[in-house]
Design a protein around this motif. Structure first.
Motif, PDB file in Angstrom:
ATOM      1  N   ARG A 233      -4.076  24.587 -12.123  1.00 34.25           N
ATOM      2  CA  ARG A 233      -3.575  25.677 -11.306  1.00 34.25           C
ATOM      3  C   ARG A 233      -2.208  25.264 -10.752  1.00 34.25           C
ATOM      4  NH1 ARG A 233      -6.631  29.691  -8.750  1.00 34.25           N
ATOM      5  NH2 ARG A 233      -8.136  29.108 -10.335  1.00 34.25           N
ATOM      6  N   CYS A 234      -1.229  26.123 -10.930  1.00 33.72           N
ATOM      7  CA  CYS A 234       0.123  25.830 -10.452  1.00 33.72           C
ATOM      8  C   CYS A 234       0.592  26.972  -9.568  1.00 33.72           C
ATOM      9  CB  CYS A 234       1.080  25.667 -11.621  1.00 33.72           C
ATOM     10  SG  CYS A 234       0.560  24.391 -12.777  1.00 33.72           S
ATOM     11  N   TYR A 235       1.599  26.691  -8.762  1.00 28.06           N
ATOM     12  CA  TYR A 235       2.035  27.639  -7.740  1.00 28.06           C
ATOM     13  C   TYR A 235       3.545  27.787  -7.791  1.00 28.06           C
ATOM     14  CZ  TYR A 235      -2.637  26.666  -6.044  1.00 28.06           C
ATOM     15  OH  TYR A 235      -3.998  26.534  -5.959  1.00 28.06           O
ATOM     16  N   ARG A 236       4.004  29.015  -7.647  1.00 24.36           N
ATOM     17  CA  ARG A 236       5.446  29.235  -7.606  1.00 24.36           C
ATOM     18  C   ARG A 236       5.714  30.449  -6.751  1.00 24.36           C
ATOM     19  NH1 ARG A 236       7.536  28.726 -13.263  1.00 24.36           N
ATOM     20  NH2 ARG A 236       6.328  30.625 -13.493  1.00 24.36           N
ATOM     21  N   ASP A 237       6.513  30.251  -5.722  1.00 16.99           N
ATOM     22  CA  ASP A 237       6.826  31.352  -4.822  1.00 16.99           C
ATOM     23  C   ASP A 237       8.161  31.947  -5.212  1.00 16.99           C
ATOM     24  OD1 ASP A 237       7.059  33.148  -2.845  1.00 16.99           O
ATOM     25  OD2 ASP A 237       7.570  31.713  -1.279  1.00 16.99           O
ATOM     26  N   GLU A 247       0.187  32.220  -8.213  1.00 18.12           N
ATOM     27  CA  GLU A 247      -0.558  31.101  -8.793  1.00 18.12           C
ATOM     28  C   GLU A 247      -0.842  31.431 -10.245  1.00 18.12           C
ATOM     29  OE1 GLU A 247      -4.516  30.434  -6.992  1.00 18.12           O
ATOM     30  OE2 GLU A 247      -4.224  32.282  -5.878  1.00 18.12           O
ATOM     31  N   PHE A 248      -0.718  30.429 -11.074  1.00 17.69           N
ATOM     32  CA  PHE A 248      -0.899  30.653 -12.506  1.00 17.69           C
ATOM     33  C   PHE A 248      -1.495  29.377 -13.105  1.00 17.69           C
ATOM     34  CE2 PHE A 248       2.755  28.043 -13.762  1.00 17.69           C
ATOM     35  CZ  PHE A 248       3.470  28.015 -12.583  1.00 17.69           C
ATOM     36  N   THR A 249      -1.852  29.461 -14.379  1.00 15.89           N
ATOM     37  CA  THR A 249      -2.607  28.362 -14.980  1.00 15.89           C
ATOM     38  C   THR A 249      -1.885  27.832 -16.198  1.00 15.89           C
ATOM     39  OG1 THR A 249      -4.625  29.399 -14.228  1.00 15.89           O
ATOM     40  CG2 THR A 249      -4.847  27.727 -15.938  1.00 15.89           C
ATOM     41  N   GLN A 250      -1.796  26.522 -16.297  1.00 16.72           N
ATOM     42  CA  GLN A 250      -1.248  25.969 -17.527  1.00 16.72           C
ATOM     43  C   GLN A 250      -2.170  24.924 -18.122  1.00 16.72           C
ATOM     44  OE1 GLN A 250       2.656  24.912 -16.038  1.00 16.72           O
ATOM     45  NE2 GLN A 250       2.164  22.737 -15.954  1.00 16.72           N
ATOM     46  N   ILE A 251      -2.195  24.897 -19.455  1.00 19.55           N
ATOM     47  CA  ILE A 251      -2.880  23.832 -20.181  1.00 19.55           C
ATOM     48  C   ILE A 251      -1.915  22.660 -20.176  1.00 19.55           C
ATOM     49  CG2 ILE A 251      -3.980  23.165 -22.359  1.00 19.55           C
ATOM     50  CD1 ILE A 251      -5.310  25.585 -21.136  1.00 19.55           C
TER      51      ILE A 251
END
Lengths: 600, 600
Positions: A233-237, A247-251
């Motif tokens: 789970r990653c976050y970017r404002d 919030e978004f998801t990366q492999i």
């Protein structure tokens, strides 16, 4: 009584531990005569005669008995509103001849109810749960739990889960990767202007929600973990941006003792293994293109190679044509003239023109070239140079060669217009994977082109052939960064990282002129036996939305935020009391007007 | 050249895509004669004669050639400090007779180096990376990437990854669960005093990092997803508490149309399937105990049933003994006298006493009872009632029967003392799983016992036999909550949820007197056809630490925070500039002294 479904490599017991014998999508002619118990939602009910019961797996027609002995059941089921939850037990029967429904997987059978129970009633719905009813997106997000009942969202979320599971099998079970969870409460990184902050109980100190586990995955390699992956789970404002999520998801993948080709083959194998049958198969290896080629031919670093209309360099031809103001533009250093030819292109009512020119001047303004500037001979020369056919339209731009992106955007917009007009340019089933490689390591800063910034991030290693240039002419250094593009969308990016502490320090301090203090732990770690390593991150939300053919990543996320970053169902973010802020030693800076209003 | 390792159900190609042919733990006598390439860290190097190379999988002895032709290789390897990273290519050879190392899996062979490359040098280490060297925990956390190279942490993280993968196979591939990612940027929940806040760009509005996906998983059931699981990151701000982490992971599960027994059988199957061979097998079903039994027999709701020393109720015996102040205590309502008998217990230098009493008065103070109060006859009666043997020690408490927890703690402390003195009470290999059930639904608030609060959370359904009591005497209602306990540690908890909107509203508004407005979306969702549903969450960090036998969850987390919530490696949380706070409309409330200091 245990029924199961077979998927590619697993047996599903979808009814285990539950108060049903079968799902609503499971019964076939082979079940006729069996007593079954189904649980589901009333999709449709008609005059107390029959109803259609729905669950995640499908629909089953339920026949309501009309005899006196079952009057209680009939009353119960006739009075339950649509979307009420019921459990029915009955006998699977064949449908009367001629009443089979070939479109329905369970269309050969119906269930004659013996007993029924209404597990929960449904009040009047804000909208109908049928796929063909278009709702406003705001309403769909407010009642997301109802929208989730649609077959489209059920399919998207289940497919997402299965694709990720296959990825895990490939990485963890087949190639020895270790799934490691890295912290999301960390600290501000240099240039991390888009990082959410989390106040701590220590006065003035904040955690930061990282945009990626970049530092941690490198530290895991230094820690000898060898092969790491995480569905992270990653976050970017980014404030309000369409089709971005806070919030978004990366492999997220990293491995030691690997080179660029190793990571590329790994990812090709990963996608091939996890690709859903309904969209497969895909062929590997994926083609590769340098950053320079991509910009020159497609005006973008993420080319959509499903169709042609490549950008042509016609500087030489135009120079020969000797048109005053074009010559003037072409006389600047790094100036070129480029064109795309739109086959039988009928753009914006320009049907009565055989040739249509667009010129972008260095100031970005457009100028339209008319044929009157050209002799007939010159016109033919141009037509020949561009290999134009009757009815073709040419878009032409001249100016700084770095401005090709304008033509790249026009190429995509033209394709949209052509497809809107009925031409088939891009096969919806086509999968054009493409590696874009040899990016520049540094780019001039937009606000001050004499300073350099990392094209991707400061941990990217220089191209092995360009290592010496790092110290003499860093602007010319290519990197070991690679992007993975699918049908013109960037679905992943990664690089071989710098594993030499001195080189990393040089990049941070001498080239980027950054304060390396905030990265001191990473710089120090590189001095303690860091192995060569590299990795990649795939954007899962975008990848799944491309697989299911959805225009928005919101359709592959269970509870997405609106484009303003709001949860319209639960109403987040929300106000909190000053008391709740106290342990974190912060208070809100209300604008003067509101402070005034509060005082009064 | 492709070597692979076989695990329970998968083939590992641990060398795929990498610049090695084998790992350092892989070579056996069967490989003798092969040319291999290994990458790893220098664990040990002796006088330019040989070295021991280490990677995540083991150690291999490398023989450095002494002939002139290899002088370059010898020089390179002799000069590389310990923990430098090297790649060597050479021939696998059998060790000279008598020099085999039976303790080393690769102890039959050694690799005679032909070529070698130092991939990275290591500077002087802050501590040696050998398992037997004890380091301060702060130092280990500061250099976590070095500590990660230890065989213990490598083992723990790899085992964690494998257990979670097996859980996913069981849930996703075998039982049709869908892995759904739920948001971590949400909003404050009622009673969410321990939730971290995340300032948004909207003035005065904050996201909150949820303590669990509770609301989302219920909404997914209402959305018809049927079976959900997630390896969910959760957040809890508890300030400084030992062995708690501000972010932690739970195996989060929810399913529709299920009862308590269904969830219990699911979890037993899950643990049995994923349990690592090195600690297995485990037998199912797990025994079950009511909350009331647990408190009565063990003085805790998470009993360690690996040993006896159960609490005995000796109220009747003591009443008969007629000791004044004991009688006095026992005359209060709900008063009992309880005891535990410690077999051959030798606690705190009390060796010369055959009986040792501890009495807890209603005010919580302790009083020691001496034998002089009792006649010899009375003493024997007591000894008989307690079934005491010579040298046994009895701990006795009398008072409010709800205060049994004091005896429960003393029982555990006594066990620790006995084991410290050499007695084996708890088999380290024993696995005592236990379901604790029939918890009360509500408990009196500690600060105001006339008001009620949820024993777990407000969504827990009442016990089916007690539903009517909800409206007449809520204090007597048992819940459908269940805890899973392993060897005295709570490793999971869950419940069947309320799926009836009116019942949920009654609990929130009438029993708990909470403002239900903040949960209006969930209450509304229950009105739109919510299926009966229930679930559970397993605490992954604690579970893995019990599996690997580690006293602290920090040993099963790659990058844990210190007990003050700090990242000692990266120095998080950290100060940020006022400019970085500006987009979030907050500022720091510095204590007066610091504000003063800043001014000067």
């Amino acid at each position: 009584r245990v029924h199961c479904l077979r998927s590619r490599n697993a047996v599903f017991y979808v009814n285990s531990f539950a108060a049903r014998t079968n799902t609503c999508g499971e019964l076939r002619a082979a079940h006729i005569g069996q007593e079954v118990t189904l649980c589901g939602w009333i999709q449709y009910q008609r005059q107390g005669l029959f109803l259609v019961l729905r669950d995640f797996q499908g629909l089953t027609q339920i026949i309501i008995p009309q005899d006196e002995a079952h009057s209680h059941v009939r009353k119960l089921l006739s009075n339950a509103p649509v979307e009420s939850v019921v459990r029915v037990t009955g006998i699977v029967s064949s449908r009367p001849p001629g009443q089979e429904n070939l479109k329905m997987p369970t269309g050969d059978i119906e269930v004659k109810v013996e007993t029924a129970e209404v597990l929960n009633f449904c009040k009047k719905l804000p909208f109908e749960i049928k796929d063909f009813i278009k709702k406003s997106e705001a309403l769909r997000m407010q009642y997301r739990y109802l929208d989730l009942r649609s077959s489209q969202l059920q399919h998207n979320l289940r497919l997402r889960s299965q694709v990720v599971m296959r990825m895990r099998e490939y990485l963890c079970n087949h190639h020895g990767f270790v799934d490691v969870e890295t912290p999301t409460l960390f600290k501000r990184t240099p240039g991390g202007a888009k990082e959410f902050l989390v106040p701590s109980r220590e006065v003035g100190k904040f955690y930061s929600l990282p945009q990626s586990p970049q530092q941690f995955k490198q530290l895991l390699m230094i820690g000898g973990l060898d092969r790491y992956f995480q569905v992270a789970r990653c976050y970017r404002d980014e404030g309000s941006r369409p089709d971005r999520q806070p919030e978004f998801t990366q492999i997220d993948i990293e491995m030691s003792f690997v080179d660029q080709a190793g990571i590329q083959r790994l990812i090709e194998g990963l996608l091939q293994y996890s690709w859903p049958e309904e969209r497969g198969p895909i062929t590997t290896p994926f083609p590769s293109m340098t950053y320079e080629e991509a910009l020159a031919d497609y005006g973008t670093d993420k080319p959509d190679t499903r169709f042609g209309m490549k950008i042509m360099d016609i500087s030489d031809t135009l120079r020969r044509l000797d048109i005053g103001f074009v010559q003037n533009v072409l006389s600047y250093p790094h100036s070129t003239a480029k064109a795309i030819c739109i086959p039988r292109g009928v753009v914006k009512g320009s049907t009565d023109m055989n040739i249509f020119f667009l010129l972008i001047l260095p100031d970005g303004s457009l100028k339209s070239l008319l044929t009157k500037f050209l002799s007939e001979e010159q016109q033919s020369e141009l037509i020949q140079a561009l290999n134009m056919q009757v009815d073709d339209v040419v878009l032409l731009a001249a100016g700084d060669h770095k401005r090709c992106s304008a033509l790249g955007s026009l190429r995509l917009e033209s394709a949209d217009l052509l497809e809107a007009a009925g031409m088939v340019l891009r096969d919806p089933a086509a999968l054009h994977f493409l590696w874009v490689v040899d990016f520049p390591l540094f780019l001039p800063k937009e606000e001050n082109p004499s300073e350099l910034e990392s094209a991707h991030h400061p941990f990217t290693a220089p191209h092995p052939s360009d290592t010496n240039l790092l110290y003499s002419d860093p602007t010319k250094v290519r990197s070991q960064h690679y992007d993975l593009v699918l049908n013109g969308s960037e679905i992943g990016g990664g690089s071989i990282r710098i594993h030499n502490a001195e080189q990393q320090r040089f990049v941070l301090e001498k080239v980027l002129k950054e304060d390396s203090e905030v990265l001191s732990h990473l710089l120090e770690a590189l001095e303690f036996g860091a192995p060569p390593h590299g990795g990649i991150a795939l954007g899962l939300d975008r990848l799944i939305s491309l697989i299911v053919g959805s225009p928005s990543i919101r359709d592959v996320i269970a509870f997405p935020k609106s484009f303003r970053g709001r949860d319209l169902m639960g109403n987040a973010p929300d106000y909190v009391t000053p008391e709740e802020l106290e342990p974190y030693h912060i208070h809100v800076s209300w604008p003067a007007a509101e402070t005034e209003a509060k005082k009064n």
